[in-house]
Motif scaffolding. Structure first.
Motif, PDB file in Angstrom:
ATOM      1  N   LYS A 173       0.687  -1.040  -0.164  1.00  0.00           N
ATOM      2  CA  LYS A 173      -0.132  -0.229  -0.130  1.00  0.00           C
ATOM      3  C   LYS A 173       0.704   1.282  -0.485  1.00  0.00           C
ATOM      4  O   LYS A 173       1.003   2.191  -0.442  1.00  0.00           O
ATOM      5  N   ARG A 174       1.595   1.285   1.091  1.00  0.00           N
ATOM      6  CA  ARG A 174       2.913   1.998   0.732  1.00  0.00           C
ATOM      7  C   ARG A 174       4.011   2.633  -0.848  1.00  0.00           C
ATOM      8  O   ARG A 174       3.397   3.483  -0.993  1.00  0.00           O
ATOM      9  N   THR A 175       3.816   1.765  -1.156  1.00  0.00           N
ATOM     10  CA  THR A 175       4.505   1.262  -2.707  1.00  0.00           C
ATOM     11  C   THR A 175       3.841   1.703  -3.543  1.00  0.00           C
ATOM     12  O   THR A 175       3.902   3.193  -4.182  1.00  0.00           O
ATOM     13  N   VAL A 176       2.352   1.936  -3.281  1.00  0.00           N
ATOM     14  CA  VAL A 176       1.357   2.190  -4.595  1.00  0.00           C
ATOM     15  C   VAL A 176       1.005   3.421  -3.656  1.00  0.00           C
ATOM     16  O   VAL A 176       0.664   4.168  -4.937  1.00  0.00           O
ATOM     17  N   GLU A 177       1.275   3.987  -2.995  1.00  0.00           N
ATOM     18  CA  GLU A 177       0.655   5.302  -2.349  1.00  0.00           C
ATOM     19  C   GLU A 177       2.333   6.448  -3.180  1.00  0.00           C
ATOM     20  O   GLU A 177       0.963   7.455  -3.376  1.00  0.00           O
ATOM     21  N   ILE A 178       3.615   5.736  -2.892  1.00  0.00           N
ATOM     22  CA  ILE A 178       4.478   7.225  -3.439  1.00  0.00           C
ATOM     23  C   ILE A 178       4.730   7.201  -4.794  1.00  0.00           C
ATOM     24  O   ILE A 178       5.719   8.024  -5.970  1.00  0.00           O
ATOM     25  N   LEU A 179       3.920   6.231  -5.550  1.00  0.00           N
ATOM     26  CA  LEU A 179       4.444   5.804  -6.873  1.00  0.00           C
ATOM     27  C   LEU A 179       3.304   7.157  -7.832  1.00  0.00           C
ATOM     28  O   LEU A 179       2.417   7.363  -7.422  1.00  0.00           O
ATOM     29  N   LEU A 191       2.347  -7.053  -9.745  1.00  0.00           N
ATOM     30  CA  LEU A 191       4.071  -8.119  -9.817  1.00  0.00           C
ATOM     31  C   LEU A 191       4.156  -8.542  -8.374  1.00  0.00           C
ATOM     32  O   LEU A 191       4.258  -9.724  -8.269  1.00  0.00           O
ATOM     33  N   SER A 192       3.630  -7.705  -7.684  1.00  0.00           N
ATOM     34  CA  SER A 192       3.711  -8.523  -5.685  1.00  0.00           C
ATOM     35  C   SER A 192       2.685  -9.749  -6.453  1.00  0.00           C
ATOM     36  O   SER A 192       2.360 -10.356  -5.484  1.00  0.00           O
ATOM     37  N   GLN A 193       1.321  -9.325  -6.746  1.00  0.00           N
ATOM     38  CA  GLN A 193       0.372 -10.174  -6.697  1.00  0.00           C
ATOM     39  C   GLN A 193       0.833 -11.473  -7.288  1.00  0.00           C
ATOM     40  O   GLN A 193       0.853 -13.106  -6.869  1.00  0.00           O
ATOM     41  N   ARG A 194       1.497 -11.629  -8.115  1.00  0.00           N
ATOM     42  CA  ARG A 194       1.959 -12.528  -8.966  1.00  0.00           C
ATOM     43  C   ARG A 194       3.084 -13.204  -8.130  1.00  0.00           C
ATOM     44  O   ARG A 194       3.856 -14.635  -8.348  1.00  0.00           O
ATOM     45  N   MET A 324      14.768 -17.360  -4.062  1.00  0.00           N
ATOM     46  CA  MET A 324      15.063 -15.967  -4.811  1.00  0.00           C
ATOM     47  C   MET A 324      15.078 -16.383  -6.085  1.00  0.00           C
ATOM     48  O   MET A 324      14.678 -14.787  -6.796  1.00  0.00           O
ATOM     49  N   LEU A 325      15.632 -16.961  -6.689  1.00  0.00           N
ATOM     50  CA  LEU A 325      16.043 -17.034  -7.986  1.00  0.00           C
ATOM     51  C   LEU A 325      15.010 -17.075  -8.605  1.00  0.00           C
ATOM     52  O   LEU A 325      14.472 -15.912  -9.771  1.00  0.00           O
ATOM     53  N   ALA A 326      13.593 -17.422  -8.231  1.00  0.00           N
ATOM     54  CA  ALA A 326      12.536 -17.494  -9.502  1.00  0.00           C
ATOM     55  C   ALA A 326      11.418 -15.851  -8.864  1.00  0.00           C
ATOM     56  O   ALA A 326      10.812 -15.499  -9.971  1.00  0.00           O
ATOM     57  N   ILE A 327      11.649 -15.416  -7.279  1.00  0.00           N
ATOM     58  CA  ILE A 327      11.223 -14.130  -7.344  1.00  0.00           C
ATOM     59  C   ILE A 327      12.073 -13.139  -8.452  1.00  0.00           C
ATOM     60  O   ILE A 327      10.915 -12.535  -8.996  1.00  0.00           O
ATOM     61  N   PHE A 328      13.166 -13.337  -8.466  1.00  0.00           N
ATOM     62  CA  PHE A 328      13.853 -12.141  -9.665  1.00  0.00           C
ATOM     63  C   PHE A 328      14.020 -12.413 -11.180  1.00  0.00           C
ATOM     64  O   PHE A 328      13.771 -11.445 -11.098  1.00  0.00           O
ATOM     65  N   LYS A 329      13.518 -14.630 -11.268  1.00  0.00           N
ATOM     66  CA  LYS A 329      13.183 -14.173 -13.095  1.00  0.00           C
ATOM     67  C   LYS A 329      11.515 -13.381 -12.898  1.00  0.00           C
ATOM     68  O   LYS A 329      11.377 -12.682 -13.783  1.00  0.00           O
ATOM     69  N   ILE A 330      10.558 -14.144 -11.917  1.00  0.00           N
ATOM     70  CA  ILE A 330       9.138 -13.347 -11.985  1.00  0.00           C
ATOM     71  C   ILE A 330       8.889 -11.670 -12.242  1.00  0.00           C
ATOM     72  O   ILE A 330       8.649 -10.719 -12.522  1.00  0.00           O
ATOM     73  N   ILE A 331       9.902 -10.983 -11.370  1.00  0.00           N
ATOM     74  CA  ILE A 331      10.540  -9.052 -11.439  1.00  0.00           C
ATOM     75  C   ILE A 331      10.810  -8.747 -12.605  1.00  0.00           C
ATOM     76  O   ILE A 331       9.873  -7.763 -12.938  1.00  0.00           O
ATOM     77  N   CYS A 332      12.288  -9.591 -12.986  1.00  0.00           N
ATOM     78  CA  CYS A 332      12.442  -9.202 -14.453  1.00  0.00           C
ATOM     79  C   CYS A 332      10.854  -9.278 -15.358  1.00  0.00           C
ATOM     80  O   CYS A 332      11.518  -9.272 -16.094  1.00  0.00           O
ATOM     81  N   ASP A 333      10.288 -10.036 -15.812  1.00  0.00           N
ATOM     82  CA  ASP A 333       9.729 -10.646 -16.291  1.00  0.00           C
ATOM     83  C   ASP A 333       7.599  -9.845 -16.245  1.00  0.00           C
ATOM     84  O   ASP A 333       7.670  -9.569 -17.422  1.00  0.00           O
TER      85      ASP A 333
END
Length: 349
Positions: A173-179, A191-194, A324-333
């Motif tokens: 929520k805080r991240t969404v507020e400042i974007l 991205l967070s939900q994914r 951690m590798l999977a999280i990094f891949k999801i973020i990159c995608d």
């Protein structure tokens, strides 16, 4: 849209800086990372408890008590057989040497070669009869030093996990507020939900499969006469969290246990063979079938990640390497400028 080289270089520099901090401050960073990963695992259960009307703080407390209480209970139950097996080691050395007598000559040759190589490196200094014991001590220190630090940070992990579960989506929520733009806000939410959906599903699937491997291994060890099915089931369950390295170590462990206790030689080899069959069925057939649609990580990069994080954080790092590798891949995608990196991390479909 082509990838911006400036963005890629910036990401690489930031990643190197974060890895440096993770190495220097491992005692602090490791419990935090573990707590975040466990939060992803527990989040579906938290949502279920919330739907049942349980307050978040009480739900988080109940969940942590249930999970870690079960872990402590199983560990206490397995500690007795583990102590018994540890007591068998000194008296079983002679039996093991007798069964492995055919390896005496190559082992002696290897030991002599290593002794001479060590003497050359150190200018002829060291050596002597205490070399084997010193090497064994050094290996044990490398394997278990980071695990000891991790155990010392156990309370920190639980504390952080509790407040993460209680806070829910506060960080999002805080991240969404400042974007600045609606597009950025929507991308952050998606991205967070994914990440949460994929990683929680991965961790839950792996945990269920590891539990099945533990049950099958315990039953197999009981059936072949090795005994202590609870101990061996727990060992197989834990080792399966470390891909490739864990099962490889498990084969050696079950081979050692069989050689120490069972006769004839074919019966002594049976525990390791049964464990290997169980692992092949799980690792090559069942788990890929369940996870292939969700995760297609490059296997070479998985191995490199395991080695790197084991060097960085020891056994806990190896356990966290794939998530951690999977999280990094999801973020990159999910971030267009990093799409090329996400594609590079993808394995064969």
């Amino acid at each position: 849209m082509p990838t911006d080289p400036v963005v890629v270089c910036l990401v690489i520099l930031i990643t190197l800086a974060l890895l440096t901090v993770a190495y220097v401050a491992a005692d602090i960073i490791l419990p935090i990372v573990l707590a975040f990963v466990l939060k992803l695992l527990f989040q579906p259960v938290m949502r279920l408890l919330e739907k049942l009307g349980v307050p978040r703080s009480i739900a988080a407390l109940l969940l942590i008590l249930a999970v870690f209480g079960a872990i402590v209970g199983v560990g206490a139950a397995a500690s007795g057989p583990a102590t018994t097996w540890a007591g068998k080691l000194p008296e079983g050395i002679a039996r093991l040497q007798e069964r492995l007598r055919f390896l005496d000559e190559p082992i002696t040759t290897l030991r002599t070669f290593l002794h001479h190589a060590d003497g050359i490196v150190q200018g002829g200094g060291g050596g002597g009869s205490g070399g084997g014991g010193a090497a064994g001590t050094a290996i044990a220190a490398v394997l278990f030093s980071s695990t000891t630090h991790f155990a010392g940070s156990f309370f920190e992990t639980i504390l952080i996990l509790f407040f993460l579960l209680v806070s829910g989506n506060t960080f999002l929520k805080r991240t969404v507020e400042i974007l600045p733009t609606f597009r950025d806000k929507r991308q952050a939410v998606e991205l967070s939900q994914r990440v949460e959906e994929n990683i929680s599903a991965y961790l839950l699937t792996i945990t269920i499969m590891n539990a099945a491997v533990g049950l099958a291994t315990g039953a197999a060890m009981w059936a072949c006469g090795l005994g202590d099915p609870l101990l061996w089931g727990v060992v197989a369950f834990l080792l399966n969290y470390v891909p490739i390295i864990g099962p490889f170590f498990g084969v050696g462990l079950f081979l050692l246990a069989g050689l120490l206790t069972l006769d004839p030689i074919w019966a002594a080899l049976l525990p390791a063979a049964l464990y290997l069959v169980i692992h092949v069925i799980e690792g090559e057939l069942v788990t890929p079938m369940l996870l292939a649609k969700r995760f297609t990580l490059n296997p070479v990069l998985v191995i490199i990640s395991l080695i790197f994080w084991f060097w960085m954080w020891g056994v806990p790092g190896a356990i966290l390497a794939v998530p951690m590798l999977a999280i990094f891949k999801i973020i990159c995608d999910g971030v267009q400028p990093l799409a090329a990196i996400g594609h590079f991390l993808t394995g064969d479909e």
